[in-house]
Design an enzyme around this catalytic site. Structure first.
Site, PDB file in Angstrom:
ATOM      1  N   HIS A  27     -10.285  -5.962   8.181  1.00  0.00           N
ATOM      2  CA  HIS A  27     -11.285  -5.818   7.131  1.00  0.00           C
ATOM      3  C   HIS A  27     -12.560  -5.160   7.649  1.00  0.00           C
ATOM      4  O   HIS A  27     -13.604  -5.309   7.047  1.00  0.00           O
ATOM      5  CB  HIS A  27     -11.646  -7.179   6.533  1.00  0.00           C
ATOM      6  CG  HIS A  27     -10.518  -7.884   5.855  1.00  0.00           C
ATOM      7  ND1 HIS A  27      -9.464  -8.411   6.549  1.00  0.00           N
ATOM      8  CD2 HIS A  27     -10.283  -8.151   4.560  1.00  0.00           C
ATOM      9  CE1 HIS A  27      -8.622  -8.977   5.697  1.00  0.00           C
ATOM     10  NE2 HIS A  27      -9.096  -8.828   4.487  1.00  0.00           N
ATOM     11  N   GLU A  41       0.820  -1.210   0.000  1.00  0.00           N
ATOM     12  CA  GLU A  41       0.000   0.000   0.000  1.00  0.00           C
ATOM     13  C   GLU A  41       0.849   1.254   0.000  1.00  0.00           C
ATOM     14  O   GLU A  41       0.467   2.278  -0.579  1.00  0.00           O
ATOM     15  CB  GLU A  41      -0.956  -0.019   1.191  1.00  0.00           C
ATOM     16  CG  GLU A  41      -2.109  -1.009   1.044  1.00  0.00           C
ATOM     17  CD  GLU A  41      -1.690  -2.454   1.260  1.00  0.00           C
ATOM     18  OE1 GLU A  41      -0.562  -2.683   1.741  1.00  0.00           O
ATOM     19  OE2 GLU A  41      -2.485  -3.365   0.943  1.00  0.00           O
TER      20      GLU A  41
END
Lengths: 341, 259, 109
Positions: free
Chosen positions: A141, A72
């Site tokens: 998540h 990321e």
């Protein structure tokens, strides 16, 4: 001539899920802005783990819609460099909890490049982040990062609550010269609703908050997936004779102070609902703004119904963590029964 | 749950979604295996509970989550069987009653577990209804194990000349979580208390299931003949290692135990 | 419909391959999440592998007896576009349930 055109124009009203609405918005952005690029983990060949970028690589090619390594920090670094070179990147971080490795790039570069360069290097980057919980997924998540990003000068933060808003707010965000964190409530990806595709700036507000349901006894302030839950709560409260207003905040940075003040000054009570942890959550900011603008009319302290000060739990516990209907109703009850004294 | 039996034995009950009202099924795993490897990863617990059977599993001493003392006597097959019987008592297994299919217990064994199940069925016909004996050998594959060579191998990796000792040693090294020093004590205990199928023969209905490429489980035909009226299922192209997860094996066992 | 392939998972202890013993599903079957779909053997044991998702079987990568490598495709499913992604499940829309009732006297002034 113009009358004829009016007659044959179809009303572009479609039933779309939020993932379809976002997919459609992304397709239009790529079509109309040849400097727009989409990239991230699995967004290309696979079409995104939630199918949000489905078909875009086939349509626009792998130079404009491409897969990145699982890094990321690299995704955001790439976005920053591309923005400096004049592109309009729309990167995706696959899940909220995967944004942490990119936080340094976001805070120390993305958010302040424009400031640092005295406006010579604007950062027209729209970072899409499937966010919040509710889908029984494992750790990383289900997190709520809005207060983290809202605290960073130079970032804008927005979260749509339905397909209509997702479609228009994403297109609006992508047209801005500033970095926008676009938090997609993944628990709402599959819910279909009517979407008016007309880019009619007069009928579709793109800035500030919106009243999702009018009421007079108290205002529920929410964003993302909590808006639909608060609408359910308002429906149930109506059975008890209580009319709740639901204010969909939408923009979490900057917060629509005027819209918030206008609603609460009418209802005189406010409950702010969010999934993220309690302490230093965005609810605290909302409560402070309401106290400041509505101090004289408030009938009770602003109530916060939030997640808990624990790491986001595993899927089998998330119903206990995310504010549920009863916890929100309790908050409403506390605000309504509060008496000065 | 841990039994008081040396407070060391790990056993579990697995409840069916919809109880068929039949006796529970006790699963007894093989040498250097465990409940997890022999019965869970292979789908046995799931298929039996799905068939409405309450399932009891036990990790034999020295295996799985049970403790693994480094002494030989505790591993005597007679003591392993006594421990299994104590688990059955703790699980509330009742003596068989004529006409009541919920009483008694059914057994499924594999390899060493089949030897123990054979002996249990012979010793306790009042308790055992039926038994399925998988990968069973008439002669202990462990009986001619070269313990000294194995000890030397563990000490300094000396090569093991004896072929079946070497292959069993490899098995012990490979099996996840296998505790080789404890397993060698078990081998020593088995050598001292060998399997003698003729000594006591079960009178209960038996089903033998063996892979037709299983070179360790020799004597299936001979054992089936010894226990008159028992049934035999050969699994085509299966070995001692891979017969246990066979769907045909599980289906035959469920059908046989459901009669 | 979307296609999702799953590789042979690492079955532990550094093993790099496994042998297909028996497919428990066939092409065209609807498979539920956690339903066993294949029986495989490694050098130390044989196991059933549960399906990580629900879907329709499109391709079985290998015949019984074939060796498959860890991280190479084992099975490919067709899944509905509105099914969840790689992780998580689609939240079920249910009628809202409540236990709390509001009871207040509103002394509006």
């Amino acid at each position: 001539m113009s009358e004829t055109l009016e007659l044959v124009r179809e009303t572009p009203l479609l039933q779309l899920s939020m993932q379809q609405a976002i997919n459609r918005a992304l397709g239009e952005i790529l079509e109309h802005d040849d400097r727009a690029l989409i990239f991230g983990e699995d967004v290309g060949v696979l079409g995104g783990v939630f199918r949000v970028t489905d078909g875009l690589q086939q349509r626009f090619g792998a130079n404009r819609v491409f897969d990145t390594p699982l890094a990321e920090s690299g995704i955001l670094g790439t976005a920053i460099g591309l923005a400096m070179a004049g592109f309009h990147p729309i990167p995706e971080v696959q899940f909220d909890g995967f944004a942490y490795p990119a936080v340094n790039q976001i805070i120390t570069q993305l958010a302040r490049m424009n400031y640092r360069s005295r406006g010579r290097l604007p950062m027209p980057v729209t970072l899409r982040v499937p966010s919040f919980g509710g889908i029984r997924a494992p750790e990383h998540h289900g997190e709520s990062l809005e207060s983290l990003f809202a605290h960073v000068p130079g970032l804008k933060v927005v979260s749509p609550s339905n397909p209509q808003q997702a479609y228009h707010l994403l297109k609006h965000a992508a047209s801005m010269p500033d970095p926008v964190i676009f938090m997609e409530p993944k628990a709402r990806y599959w819910n279909k609703a009517a979407v008016d595709l007309a880019d009619d700036q007069d009928s579709i507000s793109l800035e500030g908050s919106v009243i999702a349901r009018p009421g007079k006894h108290a205002t529920l302030v929410a964003w993302g997936a909590m808006v639909s839950r608060c609408l359910q709560v308002a429906e149930l409260a109506a059975e008890d004779g209580i009319e709740l207003e639901v204010l969909d905040l939408r923009w979490l940075k900057p917060i629509d102070e005027a819209g918030l003040a206008a609603s609460v000054s009418r209802t005189r009570r406010a409950i702010v609902v969010h999934e993220g942890p309690h302490t230093a959550g965005l609810g605290a900011e909302v409560a402070a703004l309401v106290s400041q603008s509505c101090f004289d009319t408030l009938r009770a302290p602003v109530e916060r119904v939030t997640g808990f000060d624990v790491p986001y739990p595993s899927g089998d516990l998330e119903d206990e963590y995310i504010p549920n209907i009863d916890r929100i109703l309790f908050g409403v009850q506390r605000v309504l029964e509060y008496r000065r004294g | 749950m841990r039994t008081d039996i040396a407070s060391t034995l790990h056993w579990q009950q697995h409840e069916p979604a919809l109880d068929a009202g039949r006796a529970p099924v006790l699963l007894v795993h093989g040498f250097a295996s465990s409940t997890a490897l022999n019965w869970e990863a292979t789908g046995w617990v799931r298929d039996l509970t799905a068939a409405g059977r309450r399932v009891l599993t036990v990790d034999l001493l020295g295996h799985g989550e049970s403790s693994a003392p480094l002494e030989t006597d505790v591993y005597a097959p007679s003591r392993l069987r006594a421990a299994v019987l104590e688990v059955l008592a703790l699980a509330g297994i009742r003596v068989r009653e004529a006409g009541n299919p919920a009483t008694g217990v059914d057994l499924v064994g594999y390899s060493l577990g089949s030897r123990l199940a054979w002996e249990l069925a012979a010793e306790r016909p009042d308790l055992i209804n039926r038994a399925v004996l998988g990968g069973m050998s008439a002669e202990d594959p462990l009986a001619d194990f070269d313990l000294d060579a194995a000890d030397r191998f563990l000490a300094d990796a000396s090569a093991i000349a004896h072929a079946s000792t070497a292959s069993l040693m490899t098995l012990m090294q490979l099996a996840p979580g296998a505790n080789a020093p404890a397993l060698l004590r078990l081998v020593a205990a088995i050598k001292a208390e060998r399997f003698e199928p003729g000594a006591s023969v079960p009178a209960r209905p038996l089903l033998f299931v063996t892979g037709d490429r299983d070179v360790l489980a020799t004597g299936t035909t001979q054992l089936a003949a010894l226990a008159g009226g028992s049934e035999v299922l050969w699994l085509p192209a299966r070995t001692h290692t891979n017969a246990v997860s066979s769907r045909a094996f599980k289906q035959a066992a469920i059908e046989f135990l459901g009669r | 419909m979307a296609e999702i392939s799953f590789p042979l998972p690492d079955l532990g202890e550094g093993l790099l391959e496994a042998t297909v013993l028996e497919w428990l599903v066939k092409v065209g079957d609807q498979v539920e999440r956690n339903q066993p779909f294949v029986e495989v053997e490694t050098t130390k044991s044989s196991v059933e592998l549960p399906s990580p998702i629900a879907g329709i079987v499109l391709t079985l990568h290998g015949e019984p007896g074939d060796v498959v490598l860890v991280d190479r495709p084992l099975i490919t499913f067709a899944v509905a576009d509105d099914s969840a992604g790689i992780v998580g499940t689609v939240p079920q829309e249910a009628a809202p349930k409540r236990r709390v009732r509001l009871s207040v006297v509103l002394d509006e002034d």
